[in-house]
Scaffold this motif. Sequence first.
Motif, short mmCIF file in Angstrom:
data_model
loop_
_atom_site.label_atom_id
_atom_site.label_comp_id
_atom_site.label_asym_id
_atom_site.label_seq_id
_atom_site.Cartn_x
_atom_site.Cartn_y
_atom_site.Cartn_z
N GLN A 1 0.86 -1.17 0.00
CA GLN A 1 0.00 0.00 0.00
C GLN A 1 0.90 1.23 0.00
OE1 GLN A 1 -3.34 0.31 -0.09
NE2 GLN A 1 -3.59 -1.90 -0.29
N PRO A 2 0.53 2.26 -0.75
CA PRO A 2 1.35 3.47 -0.75
C PRO A 2 1.42 4.08 0.66
CG PRO A 2 -0.34 3.57 -2.46
CD PRO A 2 -0.61 2.36 -1.62
N GLN A 3 2.58 4.53 1.03
CA GLN A 3 2.78 5.23 2.30
C GLN A 3 3.14 6.67 1.93
OE1 GLN A 3 5.74 3.57 4.89
NE2 GLN A 3 5.25 4.96 6.55
N ILE A 4 2.10 7.48 1.80
CA ILE A 4 2.28 8.84 1.32
C ILE A 4 2.80 9.74 2.43
CG2 ILE A 4 1.15 10.84 0.27
CD1 ILE A 4 1.39 8.32 -1.54
N VAL A 5 3.87 10.45 2.12
CA VAL A 5 4.50 11.39 3.03
C VAL A 5 4.47 12.75 2.34
CG1 VAL A 5 6.64 11.98 4.22
CG2 VAL A 5 6.04 9.58 3.86
N THR A 6 4.01 13.77 3.06
CA THR A 6 3.97 15.12 2.49
C THR A 6 5.03 15.98 3.16
OG1 THR A 6 1.58 14.89 2.12
CG2 THR A 6 2.50 17.11 2.01
N ILE A 7 5.92 16.51 2.34
CA ILE A 7 6.99 17.39 2.81
C ILE A 7 6.94 18.65 1.96
CG2 ILE A 7 9.47 17.67 3.17
CD1 ILE A 7 9.63 14.56 3.27
N ASP A 8 6.73 19.78 2.62
CA ASP A 8 6.62 21.07 1.91
C ASP A 8 5.60 21.00 0.78
OD1 ASP A 8 8.53 22.20 3.60
OD2 ASP A 8 10.20 21.76 2.24
N GLU A 9 4.46 20.41 1.10
CA GLU A 9 3.32 20.31 0.18
C GLU A 9 3.59 19.44 -1.05
OE1 GLU A 9 1.63 24.16 -0.65
OE2 GLU A 9 1.84 24.80 1.44
N VAL A 10 4.65 18.64 -0.99
CA VAL A 10 4.95 17.69 -2.06
C VAL A 10 4.75 16.29 -1.50
CG1 VAL A 10 6.71 16.82 -3.66
CG2 VAL A 10 6.62 19.27 -3.10
N GLU A 11 3.99 15.45 -2.23
CA GLU A 11 3.72 14.09 -1.76
C GLU A 11 4.75 13.12 -2.32
OE1 GLU A 11 -0.31 13.08 -2.73
OE2 GLU A 11 -1.11 14.28 -1.06
#
Length: 70
Positions: A6-16
């Motif tokens: 499953q994707p593990q989405i991480v958002t850093i500075d509004e970038v996924e």
Amino acid sequence: MAKDKQPQIVTIDEVEYDANNFNEEQGLLFNHCVDLDRKIASTNFQLQQLTVGKDSFIKLLKTALEPKEE
């Protein structure tokens, strides 16, 4: 056939980013960030406990310092 992660989405500075696609260095740095977030939350929890404890001791001290009626 192996199931896809499953994707593990991480958002850093509004970038996924999908953490599953991190290389070894990126994964290590990400794990450090996750661990530090956990430690910060735990430390804040402990600080709340210590603050309430101190407030309770201050109240007890104030009571102990009040003149006693005889």
